[in-house]
Design a protein around this motif. Sequence first.
Motif, short mmCIF file in Angstrom:
data_model
loop_
_atom_site.label_atom_id
_atom_site.label_comp_id
_atom_site.label_asym_id
_atom_site.label_seq_id
_atom_site.Cartn_x
_atom_site.Cartn_y
_atom_site.Cartn_z
N ALA A 254 -3.48 -4.63 -3.69
CA ALA A 254 -2.67 -3.48 -3.30
C ALA A 254 -3.55 -2.23 -3.22
CB ALA A 254 -1.55 -3.26 -4.30
N ALA A 255 -3.19 -1.31 -2.34
CA ALA A 255 -3.96 -0.08 -2.15
C ALA A 255 -3.12 1.12 -2.57
CB ALA A 255 -4.38 0.06 -0.70
N ALA A 256 -3.75 2.02 -3.34
CA ALA A 256 -3.09 3.24 -3.81
C ALA A 256 -3.99 4.42 -3.47
CB ALA A 256 -2.83 3.17 -5.30
N ILE A 257 -3.52 5.31 -2.61
CA ILE A 257 -4.37 6.35 -2.01
C ILE A 257 -3.71 7.71 -2.18
CG2 ILE A 257 -5.36 7.17 0.18
CD1 ILE A 257 -5.06 4.11 1.05
N LEU A 258 -4.50 8.69 -2.58
CA LEU A 258 -4.03 10.08 -2.69
C LEU A 258 -4.90 10.96 -1.81
CD1 LEU A 258 -2.48 12.49 -3.92
CD2 LEU A 258 -4.13 12.45 -5.82
N LEU A 259 -4.27 11.67 -0.89
CA LEU A 259 -4.93 12.71 -0.10
C LEU A 259 -4.33 14.04 -0.53
CD1 LEU A 259 -4.77 11.08 3.48
CD2 LEU A 259 -6.52 10.77 1.71
N THR A 260 -5.15 14.96 -1.02
CA THR A 260 -4.61 16.21 -1.56
C THR A 260 -5.44 17.40 -1.16
OG1 THR A 260 -3.95 17.38 -3.57
CG2 THR A 260 -5.85 15.88 -3.74
N GLU B 204 0.83 -1.20 0.00
CA GLU B 204 0.00 0.00 0.00
C GLU B 204 0.87 1.26 0.00
OE1 GLU B 204 -1.88 -1.40 3.50
OE2 GLU B 204 -0.63 -0.21 4.86
N VAL B 205 0.36 2.29 -0.64
CA VAL B 205 0.99 3.60 -0.60
C VAL B 205 -0.08 4.64 -0.35
CG1 VAL B 205 0.80 4.12 -3.08
CG2 VAL B 205 2.63 5.17 -1.73
N LEU B 206 0.26 5.60 0.47
CA LEU B 206 -0.59 6.77 0.68
C LEU B 206 0.24 8.00 0.36
CD1 LEU B 206 -3.12 7.41 3.51
CD2 LEU B 206 -1.55 9.22 2.83
N ILE B 207 -0.27 8.83 -0.52
CA ILE B 207 0.43 10.04 -0.95
C ILE B 207 -0.33 11.25 -0.43
CG2 ILE B 207 1.22 11.42 -2.91
CD1 ILE B 207 1.32 8.82 -4.55
N ILE B 208 0.37 12.13 0.27
CA ILE B 208 -0.18 13.43 0.64
C ILE B 208 0.47 14.46 -0.29
CG2 ILE B 208 -0.39 15.20 2.42
CD1 ILE B 208 -0.28 13.03 4.52
N ALA B 209 -0.37 15.19 -1.03
CA ALA B 209 0.16 16.12 -2.04
C ALA B 209 -0.57 17.45 -1.96
CB ALA B 209 0.00 15.51 -3.43
N ASP B 210 0.18 18.50 -2.26
CA ASP B 210 -0.44 19.82 -2.38
C ASP B 210 -0.36 20.29 -3.84
OD1 ASP B 210 2.20 20.60 -2.74
OD2 ASP B 210 2.39 21.56 -0.78
N GLN B 211 -0.56 21.57 -4.05
CA GLN B 211 -0.60 22.09 -5.42
C GLN B 211 0.75 22.02 -6.13
OE1 GLN B 211 -0.73 23.90 -2.66
NE2 GLN B 211 1.10 25.19 -2.89
N SER B 212 1.82 21.79 -5.39
CA SER B 212 3.15 21.73 -6.01
C SER B 212 3.42 20.39 -6.69
CB SER B 212 4.23 22.00 -4.96
OG SER B 212 4.30 20.93 -4.02
N ALA B 213 2.61 19.39 -6.44
CA ALA B 213 2.87 18.04 -6.95
C ALA B 213 2.56 17.94 -8.44
CB ALA B 213 2.04 17.02 -6.18
N ASP B 214 3.35 17.14 -9.13
CA ASP B 214 3.17 16.87 -10.55
C ASP B 214 2.19 15.70 -10.70
OD1 ASP B 214 3.39 15.84 -13.15
OD2 ASP B 214 5.49 16.42 -13.33
N PRO B 215 1.06 15.89 -11.39
CA PRO B 215 0.08 14.79 -11.51
C PRO B 215 0.63 13.55 -12.19
CG PRO B 215 -0.52 16.64 -12.93
CD PRO B 215 0.56 17.13 -12.02
#
Length: 427
Positions: free
Chosen positions: A264-270, A236-247
């Motif tokens: 597998a788990a793929a998670i984006l918190l933005t 599993e991956v969890l990504i915390i991203a703001d406006q600076s992140a490249d999509p």
Amino acid sequence: MARIDDPRQAGARLDAIAARTRSDDQRQAEASVAQIIEAVRRRGDAAVLECSERFDGCRPEPLRVPEARILDAWESCDPGLRSALELAHRRISDFHQRQKPSDIHVSGIHGEELGRRWRPVGNAGLYIPGGRASYPSTVLMNAVPARVAGVQRIVMVTPPSADGSVNATVLAAAHLCGINEVYRVGGAQAIAALAHGTESIDRVDVISGPGNLWVTLAKKAVYGEVGIDSLAGPSEVLIIADQSADPEQVAADLLAQAEHDPLAAAILLTTSRSLAEAVPIALATQLERHPRAEVCRASLQRWGLIAHCPSLEAAAQLSDRFAPEHLELLVERPAQLADHIRHAGAIFMGPWSPEAVGDYLAGPNHTLPTSGTARFAGALSVETFMNHTSLIRFSQAALEATGAAVIALAESEGLHSHAQSVRQRLS
């Protein structure tokens, strides 16, 4: 891939993802695993071979891979790949050398000597998964800490392919780590063989390495007879991203987990609505020619999540609730945000630290707690392959100074002989 804008709904969805392996299938598998373990305990190699034929479509006789085959795998390895393995081995070894625990020695005020002494276990068994992919990186991540700990005998088990062969790069990694005892067996039967021993495979003291549900349940079942590293679940991956992140980078990092397994788990918190809208488009584009597109799509459809959060603080709270195996911080101030994270197996900070570097050669171990267990557990380490012993030496003066207290405590518990063992010495 689910899209949620309400943090409360996102939290509930994260709870469901963390519990994705707890099902009726698991309870049914537990009964089958128990039968396999008992069969191997009673009938040894015969049961191992029967299970291998049944589950892997192969009867691997003999079970052990010849040492000459292991050496040949290294010598015939592509030079570029061999250099990459050597670089990874150096970096992982250097980091794990720094983990070796120190003995403790304390001199008490009454002349007593107290201590704690670390020693390696005698034998370690490494489970290296196969099936959908082969994992030479897992060989390095398990063998290196065992070697650094000082384990004398390291055994490797890994599932054979249908023709009975073992992946050559996995064998090359074994040679690099100094492992010459390799067995062509996987699944619950491999764990049972390591725990109980068979005619071909001597039992070990500790078993480490990830595997599928059956392997994990088998490790759970034999724990107590042998030590284990952890009960690993799907990646599993969890990504915390703001406006600076490249999509595009975010999408690639999500797929780097999704391609492992349909579970597998793929998670984006933005905090960025525009990023939340752009990432699904990038995912679709990158999946068009993806060699593991079917696996990725199954993972994203069932266990993928994009959640919009009102702040990075809210995202950090949701992350701690999930306690991810891998946490990426694709934000402007990743180190500052990392200070607010309590529970994660590994934290990757900034756009130049994709989770893949941790999988292969950053240095820290890639065998990490999954399914929320990062709330109380950490990565596989040198200490996994060691045990510690307390050392206690009292002088006459020390016992005379403390004996009355020992007697009082023993009598308060109703343990007459405990008190008497001290009283006789003092008299």
